[in-house]
Design a protein around this motif. Structure first.
Motif, PDB file in Angstrom:
ATOM      1  N   LYS B  15       0.835  -1.214   0.000  1.00 51.21           N
ATOM      2  CA  LYS B  15       0.000   0.000   0.000  1.00 51.21           C
ATOM      3  C   LYS B  15       0.863   1.255   0.000  1.00 51.21           C
ATOM      4  N   THR B  16       1.790   1.323   0.955  1.00 47.49           N
ATOM      5  CA  THR B  16       2.628   2.508   1.091  1.00 47.49           C
ATOM      6  C   THR B  16       3.530   2.673  -0.127  1.00 47.49           C
ATOM      7  N   ASP B  39      -1.858   6.075   8.234  1.00 45.40           N
ATOM      8  CA  ASP B  39      -1.400   4.903   8.951  1.00 45.40           C
ATOM      9  C   ASP B  39      -0.612   5.341  10.186  1.00 45.40           C
ATOM     10  N   ASP B 127      -3.011   6.712   2.079  1.00 50.28           N
ATOM     11  CA  ASP B 127      -2.402   5.448   2.481  1.00 50.28           C
ATOM     12  C   ASP B 127      -3.069   4.947   3.760  1.00 50.28           C
TER      13      ASP B 127
HETATM   14 MG   LIG Z   1       1.845   0.745   4.707  1.00 49.14          MG
END
Ligand SMILES: [Mg+2]
Ligand SMILES: Nc1ncnc2c1ncn2[C@@H]1O[C@H](COP(=O)(O)OP(=O)(O)OP(=O)(O)O)[C@@H](O)[C@H]1O
Ligand SMILES: Nc1ncnc2c1ncn2[C@@H]1O[C@H](COP(=O)(O)OP(=O)(O)OP(=O)(O)O)[C@@H](O)[C@H]1O
Ligand SMILES: [Mg+2]
Lengths: 258, 258
Positions: B15-16, B39, B127
């Motif tokens: 994801k990041t 996050d 994110d």
């Molecule tokens: Mg991440």
């Protein structure tokens, strides 16, 4: 009975893989092992094909007080290896139980009840979700020790300070003897330049606590769960099986169970 | 302005990595891009070396109503690429804001205020943490579209049903136009036998939504964040840079921004 929380809020570092395969290796060595699935994704339960239908005894109904651990614990296809599984209902736990008195101690109480009713295991491994919320706190309060799976990647050390800080607070307020029994390096591959920098840093921070061997990258570890098998059933002569078997020896020794 | 939630509760699926590098690729194509770090691990902020000190404007103080987005947004070393960073305080958000009226709409309100005060971007990438708690819900309520990073591994599809179910509920009660704009397959390697089975399944479920190309495994993607660089600064001629550049073209086209 030694209770271990297998925890790291960084996602995808090998927590579930370590629980399933370390647990299986310890059971093969003659120890009685209970795996506990505290992750609402239920990946540990899925990898043993033991996801309870909604309403059946599970970690979710246990924390909600509807069942005891004796109702939740099931056997697996491997001797001496048991699992307390969960289903997706557990994703409601953070909100549902956050107002409960002693909300962080629900799991510890369940273990106490289970033990006084005759439940027993040599080792308990609790698979935690990738967060430091209520479910992970329950694990840290119930645990004697913490096992930290890490991946030798840049982000590995970023989250460590926060996790150790949370552990400090749990130790001070709810569980004084809690300590780190080991750091388990997974998804390791020698070629990655980055790995060496991070490993030096891990050794500096944790010294002897870094467990050897590292778990090498091996695609069979990723394949085994889709057959509802551990590495010892799926590919018993693989490097991955060797790695987890050697780690189980070391861990049993450190726990005084060898 | 198109707002995308980059979300998957499975940990470690990229994801990041997708936010940082897709964002950078879209900015290189001339679009004005805002990255938002929701996050509590703050990995996106760390990978741009933009972690605000405690008390400074951050996503945490934004959700707590102390600052507006205009205070939080910072520029990065790349042109047209901005970030709304966070710090570790955000890990308190789940409990701190869970009693707030309209707790899932805090971020959407912040975007609305920012826009009416003249804030602008072509694309916003949020994110998300590896969970479906309050922070991810805020992203789903604020988003026009969802981008689903997946890894071609056994667990990839397990969590999908739950995520789509949560999206359904958000769509019904809080954000009717929410849809999936694409599924981004990362950490892909041809040799893995398992990948092909999972890919067939992904294609069956999502069809055209599966974005091509897949992001191939490339160690440079894991190294770049430790230099606070995107792949376009760290290794601009690598396969990984090609993959993200091609994906940015496709995404811009699907968003009608090409
Ligand atoms: Mg991440
Ligand atoms: N040594 C290894 N070699 C190859 N693949 C591995 C290895 N360890 C784990 N994996 C794979 O990497 C992925 C992530 O591992 P796993 O799911 O165990 O991590 P996790 O920390 O439990 O993730 P989460 O944070 O989502 O709970 C899985 O697909 C798993 O099969
Ligand atoms: N295509 C790729 N090739 C090699 N490494 C990758 C690739 N994509 C991601 N990685 C690495 O894999 C790890 C996990 O990726 P990342 O942190 O982006 O996942 P995530 O889904 O954001 O994790 P989390 O669930 O913890 O937020 C990181 O070390 C990252 O550098
Ligand atoms: Mg897991």
């Amino acid at each position: 009975m030694k209770v271990l929380a297998v925890i790291n809020q960084k996602g995808g570092v090998g927590k579930t893989t370590a629980c399933a395969n370390l647990g299986a290796a310890l059971a093969l060595k003659g120890l009685r092992v209970l795996l506990v699935d505290l992750d609402p994704q239920a990946h540990l339960s899925i990898s043993f094909d033991q996801v309870p239908p909604v309403g059946d005894p599970s970690i979710y109904t246990l924390l909600g007080g509807r069942h005891g651990l004796v109702d939740v614990v099931r056997s697996t296809s491997a001797e001496r290896l048991f699992i307390a599984p969960t289903n997706l209902d557990l994703s409601g736990a953070e909100t549902e139980f956050s107002a409960e008195i002693g909300r962080e101690t629900l799991l510890r109480d369940a273990f106490d009840d289970w033990k006084s009713a005759g439940g027993e295991a040599d080792v308990v491994l609790m698979d935690c979700p990738p967060s430091l919320g209520l479910l992970s706190l329950n694990a840290l309060v119930a645990a004697d020790h913490v096992l930290l799976p890490v991946q030798a990647e840049f982000y590995a050390l970023q989250g460590m300070a926060q996790l150790l800080d949370v552990m400090d607070r749990v130790r001070r307020r709810l569980n004084p003897p809690l300590d780190v029994i080991g750091v388990l390096v997974g998804l390791y591959s020698k070629q990655r330049r980055l790995s060496h920098e991070v490993l030096d840093e891990l050794n500096r921070h944790f010294g002897d606590l870094v467990l050897h061997p590292f778990v090498r990258v091996n695609v069979r570890l990723a394949e085994a769960p889709s057959h509802a098998q551990t590495i010892f059933e799926y590919s018993p002569r693989s490097g991955a099986a060797e790695d987890f078997s050697a780690l189980a020896d070391l861990l049993a020794d450190r726990l005084g169970l060898a």
